[in-house]
Design a protein around this motif. Structure first.
Motif, PDB file in Angstrom:
ATOM      1  N   THR A  74       0.837  -1.202   0.000  1.00  0.00           N
ATOM      2  CA  THR A  74       0.000   0.000   0.000  1.00  0.00           C
ATOM      3  C   THR A  74       0.869   1.249   0.000  1.00  0.00           C
ATOM      4  O   THR A  74       0.514   2.279  -0.592  1.00  0.00           O
ATOM      5  N   TRP A  75       2.025   1.156   0.636  1.00  0.00           N
ATOM      6  CA  TRP A  75       2.904   2.322   0.801  1.00  0.00           C
ATOM      7  C   TRP A  75       4.151   2.245  -0.062  1.00  0.00           C
ATOM      8  O   TRP A  75       4.851   3.255  -0.219  1.00  0.00           O
ATOM      9  N   VAL A  76       4.469   1.090  -0.590  1.00  0.00           N
ATOM     10  CA  VAL A  76       5.669   0.927  -1.415  1.00  0.00           C
ATOM     11  C   VAL A  76       5.227   0.438  -2.787  1.00  0.00           C
ATOM     12  O   VAL A  76       4.589  -0.603  -2.905  1.00  0.00           O
ATOM     13  N   VAL A 121      -2.618  -4.572   9.816  1.00  0.00           N
ATOM     14  CA  VAL A 121      -3.024  -4.576   8.410  1.00  0.00           C
ATOM     15  C   VAL A 121      -4.241  -3.683   8.199  1.00  0.00           C
ATOM     16  O   VAL A 121      -4.277  -2.861   7.267  1.00  0.00           O
ATOM     17  N   ALA A 122      -5.248  -3.808   9.059  1.00  0.00           N
ATOM     18  CA  ALA A 122      -6.446  -2.979   8.934  1.00  0.00           C
ATOM     19  C   ALA A 122      -6.119  -1.510   9.175  1.00  0.00           C
ATOM     20  O   ALA A 122      -6.638  -0.620   8.483  1.00  0.00           O
ATOM     21  N   GLY A 123      -5.254  -1.246  10.141  1.00  0.00           N
ATOM     22  CA  GLY A 123      -4.866   0.139  10.414  1.00  0.00           C
ATOM     23  C   GLY A 123      -4.129   0.781   9.255  1.00  0.00           C
ATOM     24  O   GLY A 123      -4.292   1.978   8.982  1.00  0.00           O
ATOM     25  N   SER A 124      -3.315  -0.012   8.548  1.00  0.00           N
ATOM     26  CA  SER A 124      -2.620   0.514   7.374  1.00  0.00           C
ATOM     27  C   SER A 124      -3.602   1.002   6.328  1.00  0.00           C
ATOM     28  O   SER A 124      -3.458   2.104   5.776  1.00  0.00           O
ATOM     29  N   SER A 125      -4.629   0.176   6.044  1.00  0.00           N
ATOM     30  CA  SER A 125      -5.626   0.582   5.051  1.00  0.00           C
ATOM     31  C   SER A 125      -6.443   1.772   5.533  1.00  0.00           C
ATOM     32  O   SER A 125      -6.742   2.689   4.760  1.00  0.00           O
ATOM     33  N   TRP A 128      -4.511   4.858   5.053  1.00  0.00           N
ATOM     34  CA  TRP A 128      -4.411   5.191   3.632  1.00  0.00           C
ATOM     35  C   TRP A 128      -5.716   5.800   3.135  1.00  0.00           C
ATOM     36  O   TRP A 128      -5.699   6.772   2.379  1.00  0.00           O
ATOM     37  N   TYR A 129      -6.851   5.243   3.553  1.00  0.00           N
ATOM     38  CA  TYR A 129      -8.148   5.818   3.173  1.00  0.00           C
ATOM     39  C   TYR A 129      -8.282   7.241   3.698  1.00  0.00           C
ATOM     40  O   TYR A 129      -8.774   8.133   3.013  1.00  0.00           O
ATOM     41  N   HIS A 130      -7.826   7.452   4.927  1.00  0.00           N
ATOM     42  CA  HIS A 130      -7.920   8.797   5.522  1.00  0.00           C
ATOM     43  C   HIS A 130      -7.075   9.794   4.740  1.00  0.00           C
ATOM     44  O   HIS A 130      -7.536  10.926   4.458  1.00  0.00           O
ATOM     45  N   ARG A 131      -5.870   9.429   4.363  1.00  0.00           N
ATOM     46  CA  ARG A 131      -4.987  10.343   3.636  1.00  0.00           C
ATOM     47  C   ARG A 131      -5.518  10.643   2.249  1.00  0.00           C
ATOM     48  O   ARG A 131      -5.341  11.750   1.735  1.00  0.00           O
ATOM     49  N   SER A 135     -12.545   5.335   0.665  1.00  0.00           N
ATOM     50  CA  SER A 135     -12.876   4.216   1.544  1.00  0.00           C
ATOM     51  C   SER A 135     -12.926   2.947   0.725  1.00  0.00           C
ATOM     52  O   SER A 135     -12.852   2.970  -0.514  1.00  0.00           O
ATOM     53  N   VAL A 136     -13.090   1.825   1.423  1.00  0.00           N
ATOM     54  CA  VAL A 136     -13.174   0.546   0.738  1.00  0.00           C
ATOM     55  C   VAL A 136     -14.429   0.467  -0.120  1.00  0.00           C
ATOM     56  O   VAL A 136     -14.485  -0.282  -1.107  1.00  0.00           O
TER      57      VAL A 136
END
Length: 540
Positions: A74-76, A121-125, A128-131, A135-136
């Protein structure tokens, strides 16, 4: 900016012979790693429920293969072609590192380890949604239609001809299903299942799978080709699972004993007990897996092999795509590895786990000239491999140095980082290795001698002759294909390193008479990447 195309409702009229075939319109949804990570986290949550252990185990497998890897990616950013193996291999690496670190630090609590990973894992997503202010739920709105290359004109062919590959795969599985009940038990022939009971039908099934692949790649149909590979895995690898109630190979039970020790005592065996006390990562993963899901370790070991072969096929396919080969060539490469891999190192053992990590790592290195991040992520995978297996990391280090030295991988310091990790870990555990010997001599001929001695039994000698002949044919064919590519001025150097570098191990180690088997197994990835393009050219 992606243009959205409305789907058509009317069916096109059949194209007349000689007229150009119109392009297809396919539904497409751009893959977002954050969304995939959410799916993985959801699977991890299911694994923590009170559902039956088999359901929880399948859910945890899904979490391992897509959750942590998708969270990292998600970040790389890495090339899209590397995602097919990058996501599951990174997931396996992260889980391996987390579990062995928990064991080393005396923080062993399988439910807490799983819960921590799911939250991460959930916190990473979620972050990312917040930034990105999304949303999913936005997944449903990302579907669009795009034009794709037309299929070959087949309107003038019968239904059977249009679906011949799928029919052949289905027939192969049907014959396999008919053969399994007639396979003998302890009274099987010394020549193997192919020469006893209904065993000859297995050979027929594999031949049909091979025919199905050739038909699919000739017709440029990807799904039927993938189906044929799946059918081959079923015939070649699920047979033992279906015909037995418990794992077959003796060494499996030694590995199960290590897992059982970790589950009972929540700690690693004392130093000096066994070399597995220093290379425990694989066993820590499965002790955690079985405790977290309630699945008996012997059941996990019984179904281990088919899953490993699916992962090997994915890593081979991804590596072929990374080096620029077409999808059907990549599928052909995956099939080649499946049908010529006779080495019995795919059972519940650290070698199988390390092999998948190694093939996935090499895919990341092959992608690194266009993506520096891929090479750096390879260090994470390598760090998980080092406490898993004794030999595989040193072959990978050699490949990494060759690729970096000739600018086929970057950044160049990645090879030095891997070497530092491998040598540092070896020095920390040197006392456990010295009784076995660091080197067994510099004669590659002596080191290539196997631990399977001539016994005078015709059946045993026949089996040895067959597998040795197959190995020689594969290696020589790969070498011939390398020469063919070189004469046609196609890239061959990196593939040659992958195919033939493992023979360098024979200059220092016999590995208890098993080095020659590992050399062949390590070489399969590069050999398949060399042979598959020539096979497709011949089919065309």
């Amino acid at each position: 900016m992606t243009a959205t195309m409305e789907p058509t409702t009317a069916r096109s009229a059949p194209t007349a012979v000689g007229e150009p075939v119109p392009p297809r319109r396919l539904p497409v949804m751009p893959l977002r790693m954050a969304d995939l990570a959410v799916v993985g986290a959801a699977a991890g949550v299911i694994a923590m429920t009170g559902l039956p252990s088999a359901v929880r185990a399948v859910s945890l497998v899904v979490f391992i293969l897509i959750g942590p890897g998708a969270a990292v990616l998600t970040w790389v950013r890495i090339p899209r072609r590397a995602l097919v193996s990058g996501v599951p291999v990174l997931g396996m690496a992260v889980v391996t590192l987390v579990t062995i670190t928990a064991m080393w630090s005396y923080r062993w609590s399988p439910p807490d380890i799983l819960w921590t990973q799911v939250v991460a894992v959930a916190g990473s997503s979620a972050y990312w949604y917040h930034r990105n202010r999304t949303s999913v739920l936005a997944m449903a709105h990302r579907w669009h239609w795009r034009s794709a290359a037309p299929l070959p004109a087949m309107q003038d062919r019968s239904v059977v001809r249009r679906h011949l590959s799928l029919l052949l795969s289905g027939l192969a599985v049907a014959i396999w299903l008919a053969a399994v009940p007639g396979l003998p038990g302890v009274d099987a022939s010394y020549y193997g299942l192919l020469f006893s009971g209904s065993g000859p039908l297995l050979a027929v099934s594999i031949a049909l799978c091979s025919w199905a692949v050739l038909v699919a790649v000739r017709d440029r149909k990807l799904l039927p080709a993938a189906t044929a590979i799946a059918a081959a895995i079923i015939v070649a690898r699920v047979t033992t699972v279906a015909a037995t109630e418990v794992p077959l190979w003796d060494w499996t039970y030694k590995h199960l004993a290590v897992v059982d020790y970790l589950m009972v005592h929540d700690r690693i065996m004392p130093d000096g007990t066994d070399i597995y006390a220093q290379w425990t990562a694989f066993f820590a993963v499965w002790a955690w897996f079985c405790e977290a899901t309630g699945l008996p370790a012997i059941t996990a070991a019984h179904y281990f092999t088919p899953v490993i072969h699916v992962l090997i096929a994915l890593t081979v396919y991804s590596a072929a795509r990374i080096v620029g080969q077409s999808r059907r060539t990549a599928l052909a490469a995956a099939f080649i590895v499946e049908v010529v891999n006779w080495v019995g190192q795919d059972y519940f053992a650290p070698q199988a786990w390390a092999l998948v990590l190694g093939f996935g790592l090499l895919g990341l290195l092959l992608a690194s000239p266009r993506s520096k991040a891929s090479g750096i992520l390879g260090i994470v995978v390598f760090a998980a491999m080092v406490p898993t297996h004794q030999l595989t990391p040193f072959w990978v280090v050699g490949v990494a140095f060759l690729l970096c030295a000739f600018k086929r991988a970057r950044p160049r310091w990645v090879a030095f980082a891997m070497a530092a990790i491998a040598l540092g870990y070896l020095l920390l555990n040197l006392e456990a290795v010295l009784p076995y010997g660091l080197l067994s001599g510099g004669s590659p001929i002596d080191n290539a001698a196997s631990n399977v001695l001539t016994s005078g039994l015709p059946a045993k000698d026949f089996t040895s002759a067959v597998v040795r002949s197959l190995s020689i044919v594969v290696i020589l064919t790969a070498f011939g294909c390398a020469v063919w590519r070189w004469r046609r001025k196609r890239p061959v150097f990196a593939l040659g390193i992958l195919a033939f570098s493992s023979f360098g191990l024979l200059f220092g180690q016999s590995y208890g008479g098993e080095a020659i088997f590992r050399v062949y197994m390590y070489a399969l990835l590069g050999c398949a990447l060399l042979i598959a393009p020539a096979l497709i050219a011949a089919v065309d």
